[in-house]
Design a protein around this motif. Structure first.
Motif, PDB file in Angstrom:
ATOM      1  N   ASN A 293       0.831  -1.212   0.000  1.00 11.94           N
ATOM      2  CA  ASN A 293       0.000   0.000   0.000  1.00 11.94           C
ATOM      3  C   ASN A 293       0.863   1.259   0.000  1.00 11.94           C
ATOM      4  O   ASN A 293       0.545   2.245  -0.691  1.00 11.94           O
ATOM      5  N   TYR A 294       1.954   1.230   0.750  1.00 11.45           N
ATOM      6  CA  TYR A 294       2.864   2.381   0.749  1.00 11.45           C
ATOM      7  C   TYR A 294       3.482   2.586  -0.630  1.00 11.45           C
ATOM      8  O   TYR A 294       3.645   3.729  -1.090  1.00 11.45           O
ATOM      9  N   HIS A 295       3.823   1.486  -1.290  1.00 11.39           N
ATOM     10  CA  HIS A 295       4.355   1.595  -2.653  1.00 11.39           C
ATOM     11  C   HIS A 295       3.321   2.227  -3.592  1.00 11.39           C
ATOM     12  O   HIS A 295       3.671   3.067  -4.440  1.00 11.39           O
ATOM     13  N   MET A 296       2.085   1.823  -3.451  1.00  8.36           N
ATOM     14  CA  MET A 296       1.041   2.365  -4.324  1.00  8.36           C
ATOM     15  C   MET A 296       0.877   3.866  -4.102  1.00  8.36           C
ATOM     16  O   MET A 296       0.720   4.640  -5.062  1.00  8.36           O
ATOM     17  N   ILE A 297       0.926   4.296  -2.845  1.00  5.17           N
ATOM     18  CA  ILE A 297       0.840   5.731  -2.552  1.00  5.17           C
ATOM     19  C   ILE A 297       2.024   6.474  -3.164  1.00  5.17           C
ATOM     20  O   ILE A 297       1.876   7.567  -3.738  1.00  5.17           O
ATOM     21  N   LEU A 298       3.207   5.875  -3.064  1.00  2.01           N
ATOM     22  CA  LEU A 298       4.398   6.508  -3.629  1.00  2.01           C
ATOM     23  C   LEU A 298       4.276   6.677  -5.135  1.00  2.01           C
ATOM     24  O   LEU A 298       4.585   7.745  -5.690  1.00  2.01           O
ATOM     25  N   PHE A 299       3.803   5.649  -5.828  1.00  2.00           N
ATOM     26  CA  PHE A 299       3.689   5.742  -7.283  1.00  2.00           C
ATOM     27  C   PHE A 299       2.588   6.720  -7.698  1.00  2.00           C
ATOM     28  O   PHE A 299       2.715   7.401  -8.725  1.00  2.00           O
ATOM     29  N   ASP A 300       1.524   6.811  -6.914  1.00  2.00           N
ATOM     30  CA  ASP A 300       0.483   7.801  -7.215  1.00  2.00           C
ATOM     31  C   ASP A 300       1.023   9.222  -7.071  1.00  2.00           C
ATOM     32  O   ASP A 300       0.742  10.100  -7.905  1.00  2.00           O
ATOM     33  N   GLN A 301       1.802   9.450  -6.022  1.00  3.54           N
ATOM     34  CA  GLN A 301       2.390  10.778  -5.847  1.00  3.54           C
ATOM     35  C   GLN A 301       3.412  11.080  -6.937  1.00  3.54           C
ATOM     36  O   GLN A 301       3.525  12.224  -7.393  1.00  3.54           O
ATOM     37  N   ALA A 302       4.147  10.066  -7.356  1.00  5.78           N
ATOM     38  CA  ALA A 302       5.080  10.270  -8.471  1.00  5.78           C
ATOM     39  C   ALA A 302       4.328  10.593  -9.753  1.00  5.78           C
ATOM     40  O   ALA A 302       4.769  11.419 -10.564  1.00  5.78           O
ATOM     41  N   GLN A 303       3.170   9.948  -9.931  1.00  4.16           N
ATOM     42  CA  GLN A 303       2.346  10.221 -11.104  1.00  4.16           C
ATOM     43  C   GLN A 303       1.883  11.675 -11.116  1.00  4.16           C
ATOM     44  O   GLN A 303       1.921  12.354 -12.145  1.00  4.16           O
TER      45      GLN A 303
ATOM     46  N   ILE B  21      10.480  22.177 -12.376  1.00  2.44           N
ATOM     47  CA  ILE B  21      11.354  21.010 -12.220  1.00  2.44           C
ATOM     48  C   ILE B  21      11.716  20.794 -10.754  1.00  2.44           C
ATOM     49  O   ILE B  21      11.600  19.682 -10.216  1.00  2.44           O
ATOM     50  N   LEU B  22      12.134  21.873 -10.094  1.00  2.00           N
ATOM     51  CA  LEU B  22      12.533  21.729  -8.693  1.00  2.00           C
ATOM     52  C   LEU B  22      11.340  21.384  -7.801  1.00  2.00           C
ATOM     53  O   LEU B  22      11.464  20.572  -6.871  1.00  2.00           O
ATOM     54  N   ASP B  23      10.190  21.988  -8.084  1.00  4.41           N
ATOM     55  CA  ASP B  23       9.013  21.708  -7.259  1.00  4.41           C
ATOM     56  C   ASP B  23       8.543  20.269  -7.432  1.00  4.41           C
ATOM     57  O   ASP B  23       8.194  19.595  -6.447  1.00  4.41           O
ATOM     58  N   SER B  24       8.544  19.776  -8.660  1.00  2.31           N
ATOM     59  CA  SER B  24       8.108  18.394  -8.887  1.00  2.31           C
ATOM     60  C   SER B  24       9.073  17.397  -8.248  1.00  2.31           C
ATOM     61  O   SER B  24       8.653  16.420  -7.615  1.00  2.31           O
ATOM     62  N   MET B  25      10.369  17.651  -8.372  1.00  4.25           N
ATOM     63  CA  MET B  25      11.338  16.743  -7.759  1.00  4.25           C
ATOM     64  C   MET B  25      11.295  16.821  -6.241  1.00  4.25           C
ATOM     65  O   MET B  25      11.458  15.805  -5.548  1.00  4.25           O
ATOM     66  N   LEU B  26      11.055  18.015  -5.701  1.00  5.62           N
ATOM     67  CA  LEU B  26      10.938  18.137  -4.250  1.00  5.62           C
ATOM     68  C   LEU B  26       9.719  17.380  -3.739  1.00  5.62           C
ATOM     69  O   LEU B  26       9.785  16.696  -2.706  1.00  5.62           O
ATOM     70  N   SER B  27       8.609  17.465  -4.456  1.00  3.77           N
ATOM     71  CA  SER B  27       7.414  16.709  -4.064  1.00  3.77           C
ATOM     72  C   SER B  27       7.672  15.204  -4.131  1.00  3.77           C
ATOM     73  O   SER B  27       7.250  14.446  -3.245  1.00  3.77           O
ATOM     74  N   PHE B  28       8.383  14.787  -5.165  1.00  7.85           N
ATOM     75  CA  PHE B  28       8.687  13.362  -5.292  1.00  7.85           C
ATOM     76  C   PHE B  28       9.600  12.882  -4.163  1.00  7.85           C
ATOM     77  O   PHE B  28       9.418  11.791  -3.617  1.00  7.85           O
ATOM     78  N   MET B  29      10.582  13.699  -3.790  1.00  5.49           N
ATOM     79  CA  MET B  29      11.480  13.311  -2.707  1.00  5.49           C
ATOM     80  C   MET B  29      10.756  13.313  -1.360  1.00  5.49           C
ATOM     81  O   MET B  29      11.054  12.486  -0.484  1.00  5.49           O
ATOM     82  N   HIS B  30       9.795  14.218  -1.178  1.00  2.41           N
ATOM     83  CA  HIS B  30       8.964  14.169   0.036  1.00  2.41           C
ATOM     84  C   HIS B  30       8.161  12.866   0.076  1.00  2.41           C
ATOM     85  O   HIS B  30       8.006  12.253   1.151  1.00  2.41           O
ATOM     86  N   ALA B  31       7.668  12.456  -1.069  1.00  3.87           N
ATOM     87  CA  ALA B  31       6.936  11.189  -1.130  1.00  3.87           C
ATOM     88  C   ALA B  31       7.859  10.018  -0.800  1.00  3.87           C
ATOM     89  O   ALA B  31       7.468   9.083  -0.082  1.00  3.87           O
ATOM     90  N   GLN B  32       9.089  10.068  -1.302  1.00  4.94           N
ATOM     91  CA  GLN B  32      10.060   9.028  -0.970  1.00  4.94           C
ATOM     92  C   GLN B  32      10.350   9.002   0.532  1.00  4.94           C
ATOM     93  O   GLN B  32      10.424   7.937   1.157  1.00  4.94           O
ATOM     94  N   SER B  33      10.525  10.185   1.109  1.00  4.28           N
ATOM     95  CA  SER B  33      10.799  10.260   2.543  1.00  4.28           C
ATOM     96  C   SER B  33       9.638   9.697   3.357  1.00  4.28           C
ATOM     97  O   SER B  33       9.846   8.933   4.315  1.00  4.28           O
ATOM     98  N   SER B  34       8.423  10.044   2.976  1.00  6.57           N
ATOM     99  CA  SER B  34       7.254   9.514   3.689  1.00  6.57           C
ATOM    100  C   SER B  34       7.162   8.000   3.547  1.00  6.57           C
ATOM    101  O   SER B  34       6.838   7.282   4.507  1.00  6.57           O
TER     102      SER B  34
END
Length: 255
Positions: free
Chosen positions: A48-58, A144-157
């Protein structure tokens, strides 16, 4: 990446289902059934955590960057096309103005007016084009920076949630590891005991081999003489009794 992640999530769900099925088949053993069920629940949470991560990456990477490319970059390309067209018109106007015959004031005035209008239009579009370039550069950096920052926040979570889940499971895993170590020791002891009993039973039921008559128990062994050598003398106990020697009186002879 997102498509590969979704395929990974689907495969992980199938694996968790297989673990649950195995737990159902091991209902007779409480330890195995409980262990598999608990691990399956934890793995399901990780999926489930993986699914949330991929949704946020999407949302953060793919959709945001695609929106930037489709809207802002498209507007910039349209402005560039208009700028190129007006620049070509300005070049043509300059050529016509230069080629206008000076002895014809009407044509010179017409060429000069067209050049003036084209030059004004070119200057306005040049300003718009430069503005679009600056806006695009600034927005590109932000997007670019905002999208990557959001993705890294998702990774951290994702990793924090996974660590919290496994940290809660850690005492049970340590307890299970200690039980497995003791189980290995008990299994080794039981194996040695069974091997000892097996060897004792085989020794008990093994048939005694028949010995030759000259090797029967209680009879001393005598080596066979080599050919050409005299036989050793028999011991006195084994010699036959001596016969009595007849005397002269016994024969009835008189001198």
């Amino acid at each position: 990446m997102v498509e590969a992640g979704k395929a990974y999530v689907s495969t992980s769900r199938l694996f968790v289902s297989g673990v649950r099925d195995l737990s159902q088949q091991c209902q007779g053993d409480t330890v195995i059934s409980e262990c598999l069920q608990r691990f399956a629940d934890s793995l399901q949470e990780v999926v489930n955590y993986h699914m949330i991560l991929f949704d946020q990456a999407q949302r953060s990477v793919r959709q945001q960057l695609q929106s930037f490319v489709k809207e802002d970059v498209r507007k910039f390309k349209e402005t560039k096309k208009q700028f190129d067209k007006v620049r070509e018109d300005l070049e043509l106007s300059l050529v016509r103005n230069a080629q206008a015959p000076r002895h014809r004031p009407h044509e010179v005035e017409e060429a000069t007016g067209a050049l003036t209008l084209t030059r004004k239009c070119f200057r306005h579009l040049a300003l718009d084009y430069v503005l679009q370039i600056n806006v695009l550069q600034a927005k590109k950096k932000f997007e670019i920076l905002d999208s990557m920052l959001s993705f890294m926040h998702a990774q951290s979570s994702f990793f924090q949630q996974g660590y919290s889940l496994l940290h809660q499971l850690d005492p049970y895993m340590k307890k299970l590891a200690a039980e497995l170590d003791q189980l290995v020791i008990d299994s080794a002891v039981e194996k040695r005991e069974m091997e000892r009993k097996h060897a004792a039973i085989q020794q008990r039921v093994r048939p005694r081999s028949r010995l030759p008559a000259h090797q029967a128990p209680g009879r001393p062994l005598r080596p066979h003489p080599m050919p050409g050598t005299p036989s050793p003398p028999l011991p006195p106990a084994c010699l036959p009794p001596a016969l009595p020697t007849p005397s002269l009186g016994d024969q009835g002879c008189s001198l």
